[in-house]
Design a protein around this motif. Structure first.
Motif, PDB file in Angstrom:
ATOM      1  N   GLY A 162      24.644  18.308 -22.668  1.00 12.19           N
ATOM      2  CA  GLY A 162      23.615  17.871 -21.738  1.00 12.19           C
ATOM      3  C   GLY A 162      22.690  16.835 -22.336  1.00 12.19           C
ATOM      4  O   GLY A 162      22.212  15.940 -21.637  1.00 12.19           O
ATOM      5  N   ARG A 163      22.440  16.940 -23.634  1.00 18.37           N
ATOM      6  CA  ARG A 163      21.537  15.989 -24.289  1.00 18.37           C
ATOM      7  C   ARG A 163      22.178  14.623 -24.480  1.00 18.37           C
ATOM      8  O   ARG A 163      21.517  13.597 -24.396  1.00 18.37           O
ATOM      9  N   PHE A 164      23.474  14.617 -24.748  1.00 18.10           N
ATOM     10  CA  PHE A 164      24.147  13.369 -25.117  1.00 18.10           C
ATOM     11  C   PHE A 164      25.314  13.084 -24.183  1.00 18.10           C
ATOM     12  O   PHE A 164      26.421  12.807 -24.630  1.00 18.10           O
ATOM     13  N   ARG A 187      17.665  13.749 -29.917  1.00 21.66           N
ATOM     14  CA  ARG A 187      17.759  12.417 -29.319  1.00 21.66           C
ATOM     15  C   ARG A 187      18.252  11.473 -30.406  1.00 21.66           C
ATOM     16  O   ARG A 187      17.622  11.363 -31.456  1.00 21.66           O
ATOM     17  N   VAL A 188      19.354  10.815 -30.179  1.00 30.37           N
ATOM     18  CA  VAL A 188      19.965  10.013 -31.238  1.00 30.37           C
ATOM     19  C   VAL A 188      20.130   8.560 -30.813  1.00 30.37           C
ATOM     20  O   VAL A 188      20.267   8.244 -29.631  1.00 30.37           O
ATOM     21  N   ALA A 189      20.119   7.676 -31.817  1.00 27.73           N
ATOM     22  CA  ALA A 189      20.323   6.246 -31.578  1.00 27.73           C
ATOM     23  C   ALA A 189      20.631   5.586 -32.913  1.00 27.73           C
ATOM     24  O   ALA A 189      20.440   6.172 -33.979  1.00 27.73           O
ATOM     25  N   GLY A 190      21.103   4.348 -32.847  1.00 27.55           N
ATOM     26  CA  GLY A 190      21.373   3.582 -34.050  1.00 27.55           C
ATOM     27  C   GLY A 190      20.097   2.970 -34.619  1.00 27.55           C
ATOM     28  O   GLY A 190      19.034   3.009 -33.997  1.00 27.55           O
ATOM     29  N   LEU A 191      20.219   2.388 -35.816  1.00 30.90           N
ATOM     30  CA  LEU A 191      19.065   1.784 -36.477  1.00 30.90           C
ATOM     31  C   LEU A 191      18.384   0.731 -35.600  1.00 30.90           C
ATOM     32  O   LEU A 191      17.156   0.719 -35.460  1.00 30.90           O
ATOM     33  N   TYR A 192      19.178  -0.157 -35.034  1.00 28.31           N
ATOM     34  CA  TYR A 192      18.616  -1.233 -34.216  1.00 28.31           C
ATOM     35  C   TYR A 192      17.861  -0.679 -33.015  1.00 28.31           C
ATOM     36  O   TYR A 192      16.756  -1.139 -32.688  1.00 28.31           O
ATOM     37  N   ALA A 193      18.449   0.324 -32.350  1.00 27.38           N
ATOM     38  CA  ALA A 193      17.796   0.902 -31.173  1.00 27.38           C
ATOM     39  C   ALA A 193      16.462   1.542 -31.539  1.00 27.38           C
ATOM     40  O   ALA A 193      15.465   1.389 -30.832  1.00 27.38           O
ATOM     41  N   TRP A 194      16.420   2.274 -32.656  1.00 25.89           N
ATOM     42  CA  TRP A 194      15.158   2.892 -33.078  1.00 25.89           C
ATOM     43  C   TRP A 194      14.126   1.818 -33.411  1.00 25.89           C
ATOM     44  O   TRP A 194      12.937   1.952 -33.071  1.00 25.89           O
ATOM     45  N   ASN A 195      14.558   0.750 -34.067  1.00 25.43           N
ATOM     46  CA  ASN A 195      13.632  -0.332 -34.392  1.00 25.43           C
ATOM     47  C   ASN A 195      13.048  -0.965 -33.131  1.00 25.43           C
ATOM     48  O   ASN A 195      11.857  -1.298 -33.076  1.00 25.43           O
ATOM     49  N   GLN A 196      13.878  -1.121 -32.117  1.00 30.86           N
ATOM     50  CA  GLN A 196      13.417  -1.684 -30.856  1.00 30.86           C
ATOM     51  C   GLN A 196      12.385  -0.789 -30.178  1.00 30.86           C
ATOM     52  O   GLN A 196      11.542  -1.259 -29.412  1.00 30.86           O
ATOM     53  N   LEU A 197      12.467   0.510 -30.445  1.00 32.14           N
ATOM     54  CA  LEU A 197      11.525   1.475 -29.871  1.00 32.14           C
ATOM     55  C   LEU A 197      10.281   1.638 -30.733  1.00 32.14           C
ATOM     56  O   LEU A 197       9.424   2.477 -30.442  1.00 32.14           O
ATOM     57  N   GLY A 198      10.179   0.843 -31.798  1.00 26.24           N
ATOM     58  CA  GLY A 198       9.003   0.907 -32.647  1.00 26.24           C
ATOM     59  C   GLY A 198       9.031   2.029 -33.661  1.00 26.24           C
ATOM     60  O   GLY A 198       7.991   2.473 -34.151  1.00 26.24           O
ATOM     61  N   ARG A 199      10.240   2.495 -34.006  1.00 25.59           N
ATOM     62  CA  ARG A 199      10.368   3.568 -34.978  1.00 25.59           C
ATOM     63  C   ARG A 199      11.280   3.137 -36.117  1.00 25.59           C
ATOM     64  O   ARG A 199      12.138   2.258 -35.939  1.00 25.59           O
ATOM     65  N   ARG A 200      11.102   3.735 -37.277  1.00 22.67           N
ATOM     66  CA  ARG A 200      11.907   3.429 -38.456  1.00 22.67           C
ATOM     67  C   ARG A 200      12.515   4.710 -39.001  1.00 22.67           C
ATOM     68  O   ARG A 200      11.902   5.781 -38.951  1.00 22.67           O
ATOM     69  N   VAL A 201      13.724   4.584 -39.505  1.00 17.54           N
ATOM     70  CA  VAL A 201      14.374   5.745 -40.127  1.00 17.54           C
ATOM     71  C   VAL A 201      13.678   6.034 -41.457  1.00 17.54           C
ATOM     72  O   VAL A 201      13.424   5.133 -42.250  1.00 17.54           O
ATOM     73  N   LYS A 202      13.352   7.299 -41.682  1.00 18.20           N
ATOM     74  CA  LYS A 202      12.664   7.702 -42.909  1.00 18.20           C
ATOM     75  C   LYS A 202      13.549   7.437 -44.123  1.00 18.20           C
ATOM     76  O   LYS A 202      14.780   7.570 -44.057  1.00 18.20           O
TER      77      LYS A 202
END
Length: 307
Positions: free
Chosen positions: A57-59, A79-94
């Motif tokens: 249901g989540r994915f 909630r999962v996404a690739g590096l580029y998608a997270w960057n576009q959302l204003g977030r960075r992978v730790k």
């Protein structure tokens, strides 16, 4: 899988052995993950299978095999996404976080002969699956930065507009819907082309029953009914109701259902059941989305491999 794939210039006629092996990798990964589920089921534990059903249901935009991969590597992913998608959302992978490996398709181009291409310029080239590549995604818990907006379609303990959308979906399939007291104590019955519901159920219970009976209509009124047992059919329908209910935020009391009934020493049957559960759940969830939700819904983005 709803991925924006990397384009390759290779054609099927020039596909090398390594590419052929990559195509097989997807099947091998699914088989390995299903085998891991079987090992836990044989020990009397169905928690891993329940986690997989929740992840459906989540994915729902992810493929059958990649949902298995996500759950195996990070069962608590939300909630999962690739590096580029997270960057576009204003977030960075730790720093130090390990990505969740999935398989992304590599799409090639089959070039038609000059004579064939001249007949219709619109079909000069044809996209074909060449193989798969490793790609990495990250769960929201592995990132930091800007707060994410809550998905507007999420609800807690209330079906909201989903009830009407579900009814519209059922009717659109050419399935009749009636309410009769005479079916008691059953909550719902599927007759093949018609669903009869017991009136007076709570909204959440009615919704879950409707999904259950709709699943029977979609899955079990064909040759599949003959090929499976009643227990498997009922468990598949209940699993789909669980997946859809969890996805829209219902507090289902069926989270501890014994999905071990999907497996009777038959790995092929388990794989088939999980795949039809995933596909049917995704179909129903897509129908439940409003036009606004569809416009903003997450899709599996172009994936950037983690360094």
């Amino acid at each position: 899988m709803n991925t924006i794939a990397t384009t390759a210039t290779a054609t099927p006629s020039t596909q090398n052995p390594k590419q052929a092996q990559q195509k097989q990798t997807a099947k091998e990964a699914i088989a390995a993950n299903v085998q891991a589920l079987i090992e836990q089921l044989e020990q009397g534990h169905s928690e891993a299978l329940t986690a997989y059903l929740t992840a459906m249901g989540r994915f729902r935009t992810y493929s059958f095999g990649n949902i298995l991969e996500i759950v195996r590597q990070k069962p608590d992913a939300q909630r999962v996404a690739g590096l580029y998608a997270w960057n576009q959302l204003g977030r960075r992978v730790k720093k130090g976080e390990r990505g969740i490996r999935i398989l992304a398709p590599v799409i090639g181009v089959r070039r038609k002969k000059d004579g064939e291409a001249e007949k219709d310029i619109r079909t000069q080239n044809e996209a074909v699956l060449v193989g798969f590549r490793s790609a990495y995604i990250f769960d929201v818990s592995q990132t930091e930065g800007k707060e994410l907006p809550e998905l507007s379609e999420r609800v807690t303990g209330s079906v909201g507009e989903y009830r009407e959308r579900l009814v519209d979906f059922i009717l659109a399939q050419g399935i009749e819907l009636e309410f009769k007291e005479s079916i008691a104590p059953a909550l719902g019955v599927s007759y093949g082309g018609k669903i009869v519901m017991l009136p007076g159920q709570s909204p959440a219970e009615e919704f879950s029953t409707l999904v259950h009976e709709a699943s029977h209509e979609l899955l079990h009124r064909s040759e599949r009914r003959i090929a499976t047992t009643k227990t498997v059919r009922e468990t598949e329908a209940e699993a789909i109701a669980f997946v859809v209910g969890k996805a829209i935020g219902l507090n289902t009391g069926r989270a501890a259902a014994d999905y071990i009934h999907l497996y009777f020493g038959n790995a092929a049957l388990l794989t088939e059941s999980l795949e039809v559960i995933q596909k049917t759940s995704a179909l129903i969830l897509a129908a439940l989305e409003s036009p606004a939700a569809e416009a903003s819904a997450e899709t599996e983005p172009e994936l950037a491999q983690a360094s």
